[in-house]
Scaffold this motif. Structure first.
Motif, short mmCIF file in Angstrom:
data_model
loop_
_atom_site.label_atom_id
_atom_site.label_comp_id
_atom_site.label_asym_id
_atom_site.label_seq_id
_atom_site.Cartn_x
_atom_site.Cartn_y
_atom_site.Cartn_z
N SER A 1 0.82 -1.21 0.00
CA SER A 1 0.00 0.00 0.00
C SER A 1 0.85 1.26 0.00
CB SER A 1 -0.93 0.02 1.22
OG SER A 1 -1.66 1.21 1.27
N LYS A 2 0.76 2.03 -1.06
CA LYS A 2 1.32 3.37 -1.05
C LYS A 2 0.53 4.23 -0.06
CE LYS A 2 1.72 7.36 -4.17
NZ LYS A 2 1.49 7.84 -5.54
N ASP A 3 1.24 5.12 0.63
CA ASP A 3 0.60 6.06 1.56
C ASP A 3 -0.17 5.37 2.68
OD1 ASP A 3 1.63 7.93 -0.16
OD2 ASP A 3 -0.29 8.59 -0.96
N ALA A 4 0.29 4.23 3.13
CA ALA A 4 -0.39 3.55 4.24
C ALA A 4 -0.21 4.34 5.53
CB ALA A 4 0.16 2.14 4.42
N PHE A 5 -1.25 4.37 6.35
CA PHE A 5 -1.24 4.94 7.70
C PHE A 5 -1.01 6.46 7.73
CE2 PHE A 5 0.65 0.55 8.43
CZ PHE A 5 -0.57 -0.03 8.75
N TRP A 6 -1.29 7.15 6.65
CA TRP A 6 -1.16 8.62 6.69
C TRP A 6 -2.14 9.21 7.70
CZ3 TRP A 6 0.43 12.56 2.65
CH2 TRP A 6 1.59 12.15 1.97
N ASN A 7 -1.64 10.14 8.51
CA ASN A 7 -2.46 10.83 9.51
C ASN A 7 -3.09 9.88 10.51
OD1 ASN A 7 -2.92 12.58 6.72
ND2 ASN A 7 -2.54 13.84 8.52
N SER A 8 -2.56 8.67 10.64
CA SER A 8 -3.11 7.71 11.59
C SER A 8 -2.55 8.00 12.99
CB SER A 8 -2.75 6.29 11.18
OG SER A 8 -1.35 6.10 11.24
N GLU A 9 -3.20 7.38 13.97
CA GLU A 9 -2.79 7.58 15.37
C GLU A 9 -2.88 6.26 16.12
OE1 GLU A 9 -3.95 10.40 19.23
OE2 GLU A 9 -4.90 10.73 17.28
N ASN A 10 -1.84 5.92 16.84
CA ASN A 10 -1.82 4.74 17.71
C ASN A 10 -1.98 3.44 16.91
OD1 ASN A 10 -1.75 6.61 19.83
ND2 ASN A 10 -3.97 6.51 20.15
N VAL A 11 -1.07 3.22 15.98
CA VAL A 11 -1.03 1.99 15.19
C VAL A 11 0.22 1.20 15.57
CG1 VAL A 11 -0.82 1.00 12.86
CG2 VAL A 11 -2.30 2.99 13.25
N THR A 12 0.05 -0.11 15.82
CA THR A 12 1.18 -0.99 16.08
C THR A 12 1.12 -2.18 15.14
OG1 THR A 12 1.19 -0.38 18.43
CG2 THR A 12 2.40 -2.35 17.80
N CYS A 13 2.24 -2.44 14.45
CA CYS A 13 2.35 -3.59 13.54
C CYS A 13 3.42 -4.54 14.06
CB CYS A 13 2.73 -3.12 12.13
SG CYS A 13 1.55 -2.03 11.33
N TYR A 14 3.07 -5.82 14.13
CA TYR A 14 4.00 -6.85 14.59
C TYR A 14 4.25 -7.85 13.46
CZ TYR A 14 2.36 -5.33 19.26
OH TYR A 14 2.01 -4.61 20.38
N ASN A 15 5.50 -8.12 13.14
CA ASN A 15 5.85 -9.17 12.19
C ASN A 15 5.15 -8.99 10.84
OD1 ASN A 15 7.24 -10.48 14.40
ND2 ASN A 15 5.25 -11.25 15.06
N CYS A 16 5.18 -7.78 10.33
CA CYS A 16 4.48 -7.47 9.08
C CYS A 16 5.48 -7.10 7.98
CB CYS A 16 3.50 -6.32 9.29
SG CYS A 16 2.10 -6.71 10.34
N PHE A 17 5.06 -7.30 6.73
CA PHE A 17 5.76 -6.81 5.56
C PHE A 17 5.01 -5.59 5.06
CE2 PHE A 17 6.68 -7.63 0.79
CZ PHE A 17 7.70 -6.69 0.79
N LEU A 18 5.65 -4.42 5.11
CA LEU A 18 5.03 -3.15 4.76
C LEU A 18 5.68 -2.65 3.47
CD1 LEU A 18 5.12 -1.61 8.34
CD2 LEU A 18 3.27 -2.93 7.28
N ASP A 19 4.97 -2.79 2.37
CA ASP A 19 5.52 -2.53 1.05
C ASP A 19 4.75 -1.40 0.39
OD1 ASP A 19 6.49 -2.61 -1.56
OD2 ASP A 19 5.35 -4.42 -2.09
N GLY A 20 5.40 -0.23 0.23
CA GLY A 20 4.74 0.87 -0.45
C GLY A 20 5.42 2.19 -0.16
N GLU A 21 5.36 3.09 -1.12
CA GLU A 21 5.99 4.40 -0.97
C GLU A 21 5.32 5.21 0.13
OE1 GLU A 21 5.36 6.01 -4.83
OE2 GLU A 21 6.96 4.85 -5.77
N TYR A 22 6.12 6.07 0.76
CA TYR A 22 5.63 7.10 1.68
C TYR A 22 4.86 6.52 2.86
CZ TYR A 22 6.36 9.08 -2.96
OH TYR A 22 6.88 9.37 -4.19
N LEU A 23 5.38 5.46 3.42
CA LEU A 23 4.74 4.78 4.55
C LEU A 23 4.63 5.71 5.75
CD1 LEU A 23 3.83 2.18 6.11
CD2 LEU A 23 6.26 1.79 6.56
#
Length: 281
Positions: free
Chosen positions: A168-190
């Protein structure tokens, strides 16, 4: 409880305000709002091709059902909704809904899905063509989920994500209180403009990740070589395993990696401009 089996319905409001019923091997043909205002419903092995099929429903369980393309904007304004072992070919599922649980389901056209929802719990599920998934949603838990589509969880709040793959490009923009465990995060401008984003044992891919973040924390994460120009204008505490291609203008905090290819601190850095950047060993 009423049982409706092996029947076909179509047209407008075919089963409007249905309550305390099980539908088994039922076909909903094109029409509008076939199950609107339903309560205490179980749908098993059904095929749905009518639009707005499950608006304003309460206490619904959907098992092994197929939502055809015509069933667009399907469950909206729902409460206490379980969807499992199903396939959705239709876009825009779930809007302004509360207490949604999704298990072992495939969303083939997940555009604009799960908007402004609360208390969402998703496991073992695939979202394809999922642009703008989960915008303005809150209280999210995801485990073993695959997402392909841009702008994931923008303006979202309070999420825990486990063992998932997010393209996902632009994932979690302007988000609050996010926790990721053991994830693959693929995308520009994370994660740009996020607050309290916490990544644990994650792999990060895509250019210019994690900029403009407030209180960003990384624990034991890895960066692919294309994940360059990271951390600009961030307050950050990052522990990175392996190499980072480049770090640019972090604002404050600390960044530690096994190696850092390039550190860019130029006239555009913002105060206090005191981030501590170190290579391990």
């Amino acid at each position: 409880m009423q049982i409706i089996s092996n029947e076909t319905f179509g047209g407008e409001r075919a089963l409007y305000k249905l309550q305390d019923a099980t539908l088994s091997h039922v076909t909903i043909e094109p029409g509008e709002s076939p199950l609107k205002h339903g309560r205490h419903l179980i749908l098993k092995d059904c095929e749905i091709n009518g639009k707005y099929p499950l608006w304003i429903t309460d206490d619904v369980r959907v098992q092994k059902c197929l939502f055809k393309v015509g069933a667009r904007s399907g469950p909206w304004y729902v409460h206490n909704f379980l969807l499992e072992d199903s396939v959705l070919e239709s876009p825009k599922a779930f809007r302004d809904s509360d207490s949604v649980k999704i298990r072992r389901t495939q969303f083939k056209l997940a555009q604009e899905t799960l908007w402004s929802c609360r208390n969402v719990d998703i496991e073992d599920t695939v979202f394809d063509q999922a642009d703008y998934l989960l915008i303005h949603s809150e209280e999210l838990r995801m485990k073993n989920v695959t997402v392909s589509g841009n702008y994931l969880f923008q303006w979202g709040r309070n999420a825990q994500i486990f063992d998932s793959t997010l393209h996902s490009k632009d994932a979690f923009w302007n988000s609050e209180n996010v926790t990721c465990y053991n994830c693959f995060l693929d995308g520009e401008y994370l994660g740009w403009h996020s607050r309290n984003l916490h990544l644990v044992n994650c792999r990060i891919k895509g250019t210019q990740p994690l900029c403009y973040c407030d209180n960003l924390v990384l624990e034991n994460c890895t960066f692919d070589p294309d994940a360059d120009l990271a951390f600009e204008y961030c307050s950050v505490k990052a522990d990175i395993k392996g190499a980072v291609t480049s770090v640019k203008n972090p604002t404050t905090g600390s960044i530690c990696a096994d190696s850092i290819g390039k550190i860019i601190i130029d006239d555009n850095v913002l105060p206090p401009a005191n981030c501590r950047i170190t290579e391990r060993g």
